[in-house]
Design an enzyme around this catalytic site. Structure first.
Site, PDB file in Angstrom:
ATOM      1  CG  ASN A   1     -43.349 -41.488-117.027  1.00  0.00           C
ATOM      2  OD1 ASN A   1     -42.005 -41.349-117.395  1.00  0.00           O
ATOM      3  ND2 ASN A   1     -43.938 -41.453-116.102  1.00  0.00           N
TER       4      ASN A   1
ATOM      5  CD  GLU B   1     -44.904 -57.343-126.716  1.00  0.00           C
ATOM      6  OE1 GLU B   1     -45.801 -56.307-126.881  1.00  0.00           O
ATOM      7  OE2 GLU B   1     -45.045 -58.221-126.766  1.00  0.00           O
TER       8      GLU B   1
ATOM      9  CB  ILE C   1     -46.689 -57.041-116.043  1.00  0.00           C
ATOM     10  CG1 ILE C   1     -46.670 -56.330-116.943  1.00  0.00           C
ATOM     11  CG2 ILE C   1     -48.158 -57.850-115.701  1.00  0.00           C
ATOM     12  CD1 ILE C   1     -46.659 -57.413-118.370  1.00  0.00           C
TER      13      ILE C   1
ATOM     14  CD  GLN D   1     -41.782 -51.782-120.009  1.00  0.00           C
ATOM     15  OE1 GLN D   1     -41.902 -52.693-120.576  1.00  0.00           O
ATOM     16  NE2 GLN D   1     -41.621 -51.910-118.639  1.00  0.00           N
TER      17      GLN D   1
ATOM     18  CE  LYS E   1     -46.825 -45.545-134.574  1.00  0.00           C
ATOM     19  NZ  LYS E   1     -45.722 -45.590-135.281  1.00  0.00           N
TER      20      LYS E   1
END
Ligand SMILES: Cc1cc2nc3c(=O)[nH]c(=O)nc-3n(C[C@H](O)[C@H](O)[C@H](O)COP(=O)(O)OP(=O)(O)OC[C@H]3O[C@@H](n4cnc5c(N)ncnc54)[C@H](O)[C@@H]3O)c2cc1C
Ligand code: SF4
Lengths: 329, 759
Positions: free
Chosen positions: B647, B721, B481, B654, B717
């Site tokens: 990465n 978020e 996404i 993110q 992990k």
């Protein structure tokens, strides 16, 4: 979008003739009109495209002022060296608005004619006297954080969203208009109107009339002026409150002052009473606070916009202080 | 085929691709426009559907006049509840893989209106313009019933939900006597925190292109975070076998949770395509993006009691949140507080209020991005009341075991996050007193907050095919996404088989590929990455066995542990001249390709003995205009502990993206409701504010070293978020430090600061 006819005007006369038909709308940059057509808020039968008319220049006037073509782009206007040096407050106001892409498309005439950003005006499932006269005002008793504190009526509490117009109000510009009956000029203060009980009308422009130019008087207050815009994010948001402040100062004493507010009323809100009160006074915070008090004397809040009154007061003082200091950050 | 219970841990090679900032393998496709999104797949003879949205929040449709719409040339059909096909009856059939308990919304089911902007008709025409125009001509009349959309007005009419959704844990039972401990505490904080409704607003609007084939099968391009979730929904609702439906979502233009559940454009497109036996596309407009799931509005109370030395003696965290009338949406809001801090007297309470709104839906760090800001703002208030440094206060109440369960954390390097973040930020130079730092008219404030999120893992299968050309194709029905799934999966596969990343093709976004769950919850690297590793391990074992059996013994009888896979070769580690290329191995075995499939499962036993999570420490600097109340965020340092980072480039992207959203949560984002109309009013991106470039400062991301052997064989992990969780409170706390006024209602718009200042 509803189907519509499209005609490109080659000459001013064609535009005026076509524009006089009912159900007709002029289109220039299209940045506001097309959005409103897609939202089904405006439903013209015919679009008269005026964007190719030769009204896109910026010219010096014999009296030492500047004539801004109605079809000159907002960006070209803001970056014009004469505007930048002689009317820096105007350049600043334009660049405080929208985004670079929009300013490249948007025209000066279109900017004067842009409609309110009131949520209810944009949502055809809700009541709005401006969009559908007689349907009621959704914002009164509804969501009104961005609405007017000055000059509103029981029919409508919308604000005019333009930045450019606030500077034009302070500069006491003149709007040049051509219609079926020929050309006329409208002082800027008389161009936009208050809602009263006919909020569907934003301006005093008559049907079929086309804005051809905006004239700036010679006095540009270049040394002591500023445009301050307060909004919910650093860019690309409409003003909660904005202030165009201009001073002519002589040895610490104000000779002449101009003060106009955006985001607070149905029209760019110039207060000549406050301007008169500033004249002849020392350029100090106390003087500025007094002027702010005059501007906001009759301010009235709705459920969610009471903060605008205090904010406007502080913004006026800040803008006048900056203008007096001659700062143009 | 199930992989052995324990896949050996990934031991990255020093020069290998894992841990390297490999640029996105799909980046070029995206920037050149070659990547196609759900509404961009060209289909001959395509029809276009436009949704008609409800004008009221609750009531009944008394009439729908479609005559004018049908009279428009080019309009093919108008679907309403009156002419829709017969559909599945039972709620169970309508429940997708992410559905909470309840009765899912069924588009065009009957004359009932359950929420404002609900779809009430679909106009299908031969062009999108015609469909949109004709949709305006559909006249709908309603009989309105009294609605309730105002959480604040109805907050007392709440109930305690049970385990209404997979993955949801109700709060643990109270510990000790929190009310008494609070009353007896040396220092007390007791305040109410609120958070506005937020809509996901990914850049790509929700869209579905449903292609009906003559044999009755369907190819469906859908904006979804799970092609197989979409497929099973279509099959159940329309009574089709899985073999008749293929769902594709190779590229998704952001989703943030909005694509976890099938949205109504999917149903409408498939319904129209199957009824008309033609390909149909339905794309929602931006206002219609406000017609479904959202982050629920929440009211919270946090009460903290502490001793003078800063040790917590009482912790009460209560949340009241909206759900819809028809479904019981739940998320974990308050449990985090009991997990983050050591305290003997704790009560956590979570309640819902049913409103006439669409069902809320997971949005980036659902629950945590709501509950953690409240506890972290309260901790800041406590630090101020105690005159203790806010970082210090958190360390004084630090815990290495999860107080909610008594289990140890599988790993928790939050201390390192605080230390490294503080160092980078220059926290030691902070003056503790509010309003003590300024620059002209601007007050400067520094704030800190911690963040926490899960480290979940599901079950997934991957397939790998190694060809004689040396290229490896690995596939699984997951999604990318925008997170970088294509890239990190390629890296993991390349690492295991010693191939360059360019030799690997990863395929996803196709329901026909091996089973994978919806992409969400930051579990894709963990879940699908483990399956990729498992299947590549199998290929590796096959290759090694073949090489060992080769004539001439190129590996000289070396054991599996004595060799390295590197540069497309198997190499004897101690004697690198002994080597053989993978393609020679295959040729000698007479194999045109090696194909394997493997499923990976979480380490259930080890996981059940631990609490697993990612952690963060976020430091923010703000400048607040003293007169005007405007806030600028000028610096953010985010230190993250999330296990191994596969990465650092995509991971940092993110985190910084989440910081941007955190700025939005703190300062700008809010879906504004008119409760008289029961309708959200700022349903476009001019008035629903998200941060623009000018709002975003330099963002400094730190990944601290963290080793974890419980989480999965990769030790990774997931970072989708955790990046947002600590940001809103860090900014709110910085605003307090700058101004001395505490605004507890997010977003902190300037009016709230000005009003509080005047009090
Ligand atoms: C997302 C967004 C953000 C924005 N933010 C700001 C902001 O912060 N500040 C700000 O000031 N503005 C802002 N704008 C508004 C923008 O400045 C106006 O849309 C633009 O100035 C309109 O000019 P145009 O030429 O595109 O007008 P058009 O869209 O072509 O026309 C607008 C109206 O003016 C009429 N019209 C056009 N030309 C003439 C003429 N010569 N004579 C008579 N009538 C005419 C048209 O009939 C129409 O009714 C924003 C717009 C958008 C979409
Ligand atoms: S304020 Fe004016 S524009 Fe807004 S709803 Fe009321 S009448 Fe319409």
């Amino acid at each position: 979008m509803r189907p519509f006819r499209y005609a490109r005007a080659a000459h001013l006369d064609d535009a005026i003739a076509a524009g006089s038909e009912s159900g007709t709308a002029f289109v220039a940059g299209g940045t506001n009109l097309f959005d409103l057509m897609k939202a089904d808020v405006l439903r013209p039968d015919t679009l008269v495209d005026v964007s190719r008319l030769p009204l896109d220049t910026i010219d010096d006037t014999p009296d030492g002022g500047l004539r801004l073509g109605a079809l000159a782009r907002n960006a070209d206007t803001a970056y014009d060296p004469r505007v930048q040096s002689r009317y820096p407050m105007l350049a600043r106001a334009i660049l405080a608005g929208a985004s670079p892409q929009l300013r490249n498309m948007a025209t000066n005439g279109g900017n004067l004619m842009q409609r309110t950003r009131c949520y209810y005006f944009y949502d055809t499932a809700t009541p709005c006297n401006k969009r559908a006269p007689g349907s009621g005002c959704g914002a009164i008793g509804g969501v009104n954080r961005i609405h007017a504190i000055l000059g509103a009526s029981p029919s409508c509490i919308a604000v005019h969203p333009s930045d450019l117009c606030v500077a034009l109000a302070a500069l006491a510009a003149t709007v040049r208009v051509t219609g079926p009956d020929g050309e006329r000029t409208v002082p800027f203060a008389a161009f936009h109107r208050l809602p009263g009980d006919t909020p569907e009308r934003d301006t005093t422009l008559e049907p079929g009339e086309l804005i051809t130019a905006i004239d700036l008087p010679p006095q540009g207050f270049a040394a002591h002026s500023t445009y301050l815009k307060v909004r919910d994010r650093a860019s690309y948001a409409f003003a909660l409150v904005s202030v165009a402040a201009a001073l002519d100062i002589d040895g610490g004493t104000i000779r002449e002052a101009r003060l106009a507010l955006g985001g607070v009323a149905h029209k760019p809100w110039r207060d000549s009473g406050a301007e008169a009160a500033l004249a002849g006074k020392p350029a100090t915070p106390a003087t500025f606070a007094e002027a702010a008090g005059i501007v906001l004397r009759d301010a009235r809040a709705h459920d969610h916009n009471a903060f605008k009154i205090g904010l406007a007061r502080r913004a006026i003082v800040r803008a006048l202080t900056e203008a007096a200091g001659g700062k143009h950050p | 085929m199930i992989a052995k219970p324990r896949i050996p841990d990934l031991l990255p090679e020093p020069g290998g691709p894992v841990g390297r900032p490999v640029p996105r393998v799909d980046g070029r496709l995206k920037v050149t426009g070659a990547a196609r999104y759900a509404a961009e797949h060209p289909v001959p003879g395509l029809l276009h559907g436009y949704v008609v949205s409800a004008a009221i929040a609750r009531g009944r449709i008394t009439g729908i006049d479609t005559a004018a719409a049908l009279a428009v040339p080019g309009v093919i059909e108008v679907f309403t509840h009156r002419n829709r096909p017969d559909l599945a009856r039972f709620d169970r059939t309508w429940q997708d893989g992410d559905a909470p308990r309840g009765s899912p919304f069924r588009p065009l089911c009957d004359d009932e209106v359950q929420f404002s902007l609900q779809p009430v008709a679909l106009v299908v025409a031969d062009s999108p313009e015609t469909a949109r125009y004709a949709a305006r001509l559909v006249e709908v009349t309603y009989e309105a019933r009294e609605h309730r959309t105002d959480l604040h007005a109805h907050r007392h009419d709440s109930f305690t939900p049970g385990k209404a959704k997979g993955g949801f844990e109700p709060p643990p039972p109270p510990r000790g006597d929190p009310d008494r401990a609070l009353a007896l505490a040396d220092v007390r904080i007791d305040a109410r925190y609120t958070q506005a409704t937020e809509h996901h607003n990914p850049m790509e609007m929700h869209a579905t292109t449903a292609v009906y084939h003559d044999d009755g099968t369907l190819t469906v391009y859908d904006k979804t975070q799970g092609a197989q979730n979409t497929r099973s929904y279509i099959c159940k609702v329309f009574g089709l076998p899985a073999s008749a439906v293929r769902v594709l979502n190779p590229f998704v233009g952001g989703a943030f949770g909005s694509g976890l559940r099938p949205q109504h454009q999917l149903f409408l497109a498939v319904m129209a395509a199957t009824q008309l036996r033609r390909p149909v596309r339905v794309e929602l407009s931006r206002p219609q993006m406000f017609s479904f799931g959202h982050r629920p509005e929440t009211i919270q109370r946090v009460a903290l009691g502490a001793r003078r030395d800063g040790r917590l003696t009482a912790l009460i965290h209560e949340a009241v949140q909206e759900s819809s009338r028809h479904e019981t949406y739940v998320e974990i809001v308050v449990n985090w507080s009991g997990q983050q801090y050591r305290c003997d007297n704790v009560r956590l309470d979570y309640r819902l209020v049913r409103l006439d709104r669409a069902t809320p839906l997971d949005q980036r760090a659902p629950g945590a991005a709501t509950g953690v800001p409240a506890i972290e703002m309260a901790m800041d208030e406590l630090a101020f009341a105690l005159d203790v440094d806010p970082v210090d206060l958190r360390l004084r109440n630090y815990t290495d075991t999860d107080p909610n369960t008594g289990k140890p954390f599988s790993s928790k390097e939050l201390r390192a996050c605080f230390a490294q973040g503080a160092e980078r930020f220059g926290w030691a130079r902070r003056r503790p007193r509010p309003r003590s730092m300024r620059d002209g008219r601007e007050l400067i404030g520094w704030g800190v907050a911690a963040g926490v999120w899960d480290a979940m893992q599901g079950r997934a299968t991957a397939r790998a095919v190694l060809g004689l050309d040396g290229r490896l194709t690995v596939s699984s029905a997951t999604a990318d996404i925008g997170t970088g799934t294509y890239t990190v999966m390629s890296q993991i596969a390349a690492e295991v088989l010693g191939l360059p990343v360019e030799a690997v093709t990863f395929r996803l976004g196709d329901s026909d590929l091996p089973t994978a769950p919806i992409e969400g919850g930051s579990w894709t690297v963990s879940t699908v990455g483990s399956a990729v590793k498992a299947v590549c391990d199998r290929v590796r074992a096959r290759l090694f066995d073949l090489a060992s059996a080769m004539d001439g013994a190129p590996l000289g009888g070396a054991g599996a542990r004595d060799v390295t896979f590197a540069g497309g070769h198997i190499v004897v580690t101690a004697d690198p001249v002994r080597r053989v290329s993978l393609t020679d191995v295959m040729r000698s075995g007479g194999l045109p390709a090696i194909e394997e499939e493997a499923m990976s499962l979480p380490y259930m036993v080890a996981r059940s003995r631990h609490t697993l999570g990612t952690h963060s420490a976020v430091f923010a600097e703000v400048r607040v205009d003293e007169d005007l109340g405007t806030v600028r965020v000028t610096r953010v340092v985010s230190a993250i502990a999330a296990g191994r980072i596969i990465n650092p480039r995509t991971a940092a992207s993110q985190i910084s993206g989440a910081v941007v959203w955190g700025i939005g949560m703190a300062l700008e984002e809010e879906t504004i409701f008119d409760h008289t109309l029961g309708r959200c009013m700022n349903h476009d991106l001019a008035e629903y504010h998200v941060p623009v470039n000018a709002d975003v400062p330099e963002i400094d991301v730190i990944f601290v070293d963290e080793r974890d052997t419980v989480v999965n064989p990769l030790g990774a992990k997931g970072v989708g978020e955790i990046g947002i969780v600590g940001v809103p409170a860090a900014i709110a706390n910085a605003i307090f430090h700058a101004t001395g006024v505490r605004v507890r209602d997010l977003p902190i718009t300037l009016d709230k600061i000005l009003m509080r200042q005047e009090e």
